[in-house]
Design a protein around this motif. Structure first.
Motif, PDB file in Angstrom:
ATOM      1  N   UNK A   1     -40.507 -48.342  69.224  1.00  0.00           N
ATOM      2  CA  UNK A   1     -39.231 -47.956  69.278  1.00  0.00           C
ATOM      3  C   UNK A   1     -38.013 -47.948  68.736  1.00  0.00           C
ATOM      4  N   UNK A   2     -37.723 -48.672  67.568  1.00  0.00           N
ATOM      5  CA  UNK A   2     -37.055 -48.836  67.517  1.00  0.00           C
ATOM      6  C   UNK A   2     -36.948 -48.386  66.121  1.00  0.00           C
ATOM      7  N   UNK A   3     -38.078 -48.634  65.594  1.00  0.00           N
ATOM      8  CA  UNK A   3     -38.778 -47.926  64.066  1.00  0.00           C
ATOM      9  C   UNK A   3     -38.452 -46.205  64.633  1.00  0.00           C
ATOM     10  N   UNK A   4     -39.139 -45.882  65.494  1.00  0.00           N
ATOM     11  CA  UNK A   4     -38.983 -44.743  65.355  1.00  0.00           C
ATOM     12  C   UNK A   4     -37.547 -44.025  65.323  1.00  0.00           C
ATOM     13  N   UNK A   5     -36.173 -43.919  65.514  1.00  0.00           N
ATOM     14  CA  UNK A   5     -35.278 -44.212  65.901  1.00  0.00           C
ATOM     15  C   UNK A   5     -34.922 -44.652  63.999  1.00  0.00           C
ATOM     16  N   UNK A   6     -35.244 -45.617  64.009  1.00  0.00           N
ATOM     17  CA  UNK A   6     -35.021 -46.073  61.869  1.00  0.00           C
ATOM     18  C   UNK A   6     -35.581 -44.377  61.084  1.00  0.00           C
ATOM     19  N   UNK A   7     -36.630 -44.212  61.628  1.00  0.00           N
ATOM     20  CA  UNK A   7     -37.140 -43.162  60.601  1.00  0.00           C
ATOM     21  C   UNK A   7     -36.774 -41.689  61.518  1.00  0.00           C
ATOM     22  N   UNK A   8     -36.634 -41.372  62.500  1.00  0.00           N
ATOM     23  CA  UNK A   8     -35.395 -40.476  62.931  1.00  0.00           C
ATOM     24  C   UNK A   8     -34.080 -39.270  62.523  1.00  0.00           C
ATOM     25  N   UNK A   9     -33.410 -40.736  62.224  1.00  0.00           N
ATOM     26  CA  UNK A   9     -32.170 -41.039  61.442  1.00  0.00           C
ATOM     27  C   UNK A   9     -32.008 -41.181  59.720  1.00  0.00           C
ATOM     28  N   UNK A  10     -33.424 -41.307  59.323  1.00  0.00           N
ATOM     29  CA  UNK A  10     -33.793 -41.443  57.701  1.00  0.00           C
ATOM     30  C   UNK A  10     -33.910 -39.805  58.061  1.00  0.00           C
ATOM     31  N   UNK A  11     -34.842 -39.641  59.070  1.00  0.00           N
ATOM     32  CA  UNK A  11     -34.902 -37.786  58.157  1.00  0.00           C
ATOM     33  C   UNK A  11     -34.246 -36.680  58.526  1.00  0.00           C
ATOM     34  N   UNK A  12     -33.419 -37.707  59.531  1.00  0.00           N
ATOM     35  CA  UNK A  12     -31.804 -36.242  59.386  1.00  0.00           C
ATOM     36  C   UNK A  12     -30.825 -36.926  58.220  1.00  0.00           C
ATOM     37  N   UNK A  13     -30.930 -38.009  57.751  1.00  0.00           N
ATOM     38  CA  UNK A  13     -29.859 -37.860  56.442  1.00  0.00           C
ATOM     39  C   UNK A  13     -31.068 -37.714  55.616  1.00  0.00           C
ATOM     40  N   UNK A  14     -32.335 -37.163  55.234  1.00  0.00           N
ATOM     41  CA  UNK A  14     -32.989 -37.013  53.914  1.00  0.00           C
ATOM     42  C   UNK A  14     -31.678 -34.979  54.531  1.00  0.00           C
ATOM     43  N   UNK A  15     -32.498 -34.759  55.721  1.00  0.00           N
ATOM     44  CA  UNK A  15     -32.460 -32.769  55.508  1.00  0.00           C
ATOM     45  C   UNK A  15     -30.250 -32.634  55.546  1.00  0.00           C
TER      46      UNK A  15
ATOM     47  N   UNK B   1     -25.014 -39.511  67.667  1.00  0.00           N
ATOM     48  CA  UNK B   1     -24.914 -39.499  66.070  1.00  0.00           C
ATOM     49  C   UNK B   1     -24.522 -38.024  66.407  1.00  0.00           C
ATOM     50  N   UNK B   2     -25.218 -36.490  67.300  1.00  0.00           N
ATOM     51  CA  UNK B   2     -25.496 -35.575  67.161  1.00  0.00           C
ATOM     52  C   UNK B   2     -23.547 -34.899  67.065  1.00  0.00           C
ATOM     53  N   UNK B   3     -22.833 -36.060  68.303  1.00  0.00           N
ATOM     54  CA  UNK B   3     -21.973 -35.668  68.633  1.00  0.00           C
ATOM     55  C   UNK B   3     -20.785 -35.880  67.309  1.00  0.00           C
TER      56      UNK B   3
END
Length: 261
Positions: A33-47, A259-261
């Protein structure tokens, strides 16, 4: 053995591990779960263009994640993963480690072993310094999640709030495990590893793996006093493993809303 080709596949495979962990009542889902959140935030950072080189960052993220995924599926198949991951997975089957220890064991293996290797694999001796800023951002993302993890732990065991108030930050509560020091060590290792000839890398990885496993043993057994505190915490942790995983997922969703807010 599943290996990802894109960052979306990394998230998909992590979702599968989390759901399986709920069914199996397995603590392996906590780090996922922790790693998934990191990955999602990395994806958002790339976008969002937050990284200097988005294409390179996705490549790093996928190679980095595949080392964890390989270790996980090897363990599930009763094969032998890297020693530090094997130790972390074995601890997940034991009663006494608390949620925090499970998370730190995963962070230890992934940052101290996997990140340096993954960074070296997408670099050369000549250009690895170009990766430094983005490398630091990945670690900063992981470090920023500590506050969210603390909230999850307090929900699982409310009295933990009193201990944290008295002892300070959550990472200094357990052992002398510093994300800052882990990041520095991983970067130093990446620079050493990228300069090693291909035919010597396997031996170098084994040596590093053994060193990181020793850190894992300290996480698992951080001394008499802290171990006693952890045992006390463990006895009063609320809920089944599946409920703890759900609690962490809820906190993850709240973090993402912030983060979205």
């Amino acid at each position: 053995m599943k290996q990802a080709n894109t960052i979306n596949e990394v998230i998909q495979f992590l979702d599968e591990i989390i759901e399986k962990s709920k069914i199996d009542q397995s603590n392996l889902g906590l780090f996922a779960i922790l790693y998934r959140e990191v990955t999602v935030k990395v994806k958002e950072g790339i976008q969002n263009g937050s990284f200097q080189n988005g294409e390179r960052m996705e490549k790093l993220d996928v190679i980095f994640a595949n080392r964890y995924l390989k270790a996980y599926y090897q363990y599930q198949a009763k094969e032998k993963p890297s020693e530090c991951w094997g130790f972390a997975f074995e601890q997940a089957e034991k009663f006494w480690p608390i949620v925090l220890q499970h998370l730190l064991l995963g962070i230890n293996a992934h940052i101290n072993l996997d990140l340096g290797i993954a960074s070296a694999e997408i670099s050369t001796v000549e250009d690895i310094e170009d990766l430094k800023a983005d490398f630091d951002k990945i670690n900063s993302i992981l470090s920023s999640l500590v506050a969210g993890v603390e909230k999850c732990l307090i929900k699982i065991w409310p009295t933990l709030a009193l201990i944290l108030k008295c002892t300070g930050k959550i990472d200094t509560l357990c052992i002398d495990f510093s994300m800052e020091e882990a990041r520095k060590g991983a970067w130093k290792f990446a620079n050493e590893f990228v300069a090693i000839p291909e035919n010597e890398r396997e031996a170098c990885t084994r040596i590093r793996d053994k060193r990181i496993t020793e850190i894992a043993r300290l996480v698992s057994n951080p001394g008499y006093f802290v171990s006693a505190v952890f045992k006390f915490i463990r006895l009063f942790e609320r809920g089944t493993v599946a409920q703890k995983i759900i609690d962490m997922q809820i906190m993850e969703a709240k973090n993402m809303e912030c983060v979205a807010a």
